[in-house]
Write an enzyme that holds these catalytic residues in place. Structure first.
Site, PDB file in Angstrom:
ATOM      1  N   GLY A   1       0.502   1.328  -2.633  1.00 26.25           N
ATOM      2  CA  GLY A   1      -0.010  -0.037  -2.471  1.00 26.25           C
ATOM      3  C   GLY A   1      -1.255  -0.105  -1.602  1.00 26.25           C
ATOM      4  O   GLY A   1      -2.043  -1.042  -1.712  1.00 26.25           O
TER       5      GLY A   1
ATOM      6  N   ALA B   1       3.541   0.498  -0.280  1.00 31.88           N
ATOM      7  CA  ALA B   1       4.543  -0.567  -0.171  1.00 31.88           C
ATOM      8  C   ALA B   1       5.678  -0.038   0.693  1.00 31.88           C
ATOM      9  O   ALA B   1       5.862   1.183   0.817  1.00 31.88           O
ATOM     10  CB  ALA B   1       5.048  -0.942  -1.556  1.00 31.88           C
TER      11      ALA B   1
ATOM     12  N   GLU C   1       3.616   7.346  -6.185  1.00 28.95           N
ATOM     13  CA  GLU C   1       4.851   6.685  -6.650  1.00 28.95           C
ATOM     14  C   GLU C   1       5.758   7.604  -7.466  1.00 28.95           C
ATOM     15  O   GLU C   1       6.985   7.537  -7.355  1.00 28.95           O
ATOM     16  CB  GLU C   1       4.506   5.436  -7.479  1.00 28.95           C
ATOM     17  CG  GLU C   1       4.034   4.250  -6.652  1.00 28.95           C
ATOM     18  CD  GLU C   1       2.551   4.262  -6.329  1.00 28.95           C
ATOM     19  OE1 GLU C   1       1.880   5.294  -6.594  1.00 28.95           O
ATOM     20  OE2 GLU C   1       2.046   3.251  -5.814  1.00 28.95           O
TER      21      GLU C   1
ATOM     22  N   GLU D   1      -4.000   0.660  -3.913  1.00 28.62           N
ATOM     23  CA  GLU D   1      -4.108  -0.495  -4.811  1.00 28.62           C
ATOM     24  C   GLU D   1      -4.801  -1.668  -4.108  1.00 28.62           C
ATOM     25  O   GLU D   1      -5.616  -2.375  -4.700  1.00 28.62           O
ATOM     26  CB  GLU D   1      -2.710  -0.889  -5.308  1.00 28.62           C
ATOM     27  CG  GLU D   1      -2.152   0.160  -6.267  1.00 28.62           C
ATOM     28  CD  GLU D   1      -0.672  -0.027  -6.575  1.00 28.62           C
ATOM     29  OE1 GLU D   1       0.114  -0.150  -5.605  1.00 28.62           O
ATOM     30  OE2 GLU D   1      -0.302  -0.056  -7.751  1.00 28.62           O
TER      31      GLU D   1
END
Ligand code: COA
Length: 261
Positions: free
Chosen positions: A112, A67, A135, A115
């Site tokens: 992300g 992200a 993260e 993911e």
């Protein structure tokens, strides 16, 4: 697309190709990129001529490096929860597309990015790829499903090591633990994804949809209910033209020509 093509999308010969196109930021997922991914995934779902979706990242370095850290750095708790929910919704729609999707992981798949790859049906990795959930190195946790999908794919023991250390693993290790289906030389990744997509395209599309439904719904159930769902979908598949064609083609020693009906 919103004045900036963060995602390139084309569908040809039954295969849709979605390329995340922000190489200068290692294809990091900002809000606009997520919106465009969502739109392209919806287009693949709605197009009856599309049977398989391939996702990859632009450039040789990254699939998606996570992200967008710049965007998430200023989140309040309420914004953070909404951000996670929005991203989860996009990836849930990808996972439940009803058609197989293939992540062609051409480099970093972090946060992300991993993911996103885990919301795909299958994952192919270039031998140069690196995968991880870093993260915790930023003082946050995954928010686009990483704690949930990773532990379902590789089991909680291996998932916890990846989630708690934040250290990336290489493609070979990812293959060893079942996080990716295949590892191929980087130069062959696109062709391998294409070949796998062609294999899937030759199968009965309704049957593929039912397999996806049985597995995804079954994972939310106990064995007894899961088997019951499977039996119901098996029965339904017996009512399809594809089933008549597939079994007839076998008996007539020819290739089936499925119509997705
Ligand atoms: N969000 C925003 N920008 C990112 C990004 C992310 N997740 N990942 C990379 N970028 C940007 C960098 O800031 C840099 O931008 P700049 O040129 O304007 O400074 C550009 O992409 C290139 O990245 P850079 O860090 O210079 O490449 P590198 O080869 O030195 O390192 C990584 C590659 C993947 C190891 C490193 O970029 C990284 O650790 N990224 C963050 C990974 C992460 O924590 N993801 C989870 C986010 S929740």
């Amino acid at each position: 697309m919103d004045g900036s093509d963060r995602v390139l999308y084309e569908s040809r010969d039954g295969i849709a190709r979605l390329t995340i196109n922000r190489p200068e930021k290692l294809n990091a997922l900002d809000r606009l990129t997520m919106r465009q991914i969502d739109r392209a995934v919806a287009a693949a779902g709605e197009d009856a001529g599309t049977g398989v979706l391939i996702l990859t990242g632009m450039g040789a370095k990254a699939f998606v490096a996570g992200a967008d850290i710049g965007e998430l750095a200023s989140h309040t708790p309420v914004e953070g929860a909404a951000f996670a929910r929005r991203g989860q919704d996009v990836l849930n729609r990808l996972e439940r597309l009803g058609k197989p999707s293939i992540a062609a992981i051409n480099g970093y798949a972090l946060g992300g990015g991993l993911e996103l790859a885990m919301a795909c049906t299958l994952r192919l990795a270039a031998d140069t790829a690196k995968l991880g959930q870093p993260e915790v190195t930023l003082g946050i946790i995954p928010g686009y499903g990483g704690t949930q999908r990773l532990s379902r794919i590789v089991g909680p023991g291996r998932a916890l090591e990846i989630l708690l250390t934040g250290e990336p693993i290489d493609a070979r290790e990812a293959h060893r633990i079942g996080l990716v289906n295949r590892v191929v030389p980087a130069a062959e990744l696109a062709a391998s994804a294409e070949a796998l997509a062609r294999t899937l395209l030759a199968r009965g599309p309704v049957a593929l949809r039912f397999v996806l439904q049985a597995v995804h719904e079954g994972l939310q159930m106990g064995l007894v209910e899961g088997l019951s769902t499977e039996a119901t979908l098996f029965g339904l598949s017996c009512a399809t033209e594809d089933m008549r064609e597939g079994t007839r083609a076998f008996l007539e020693k020819r290739k089936p020509s499925f119509k997705a009906r």
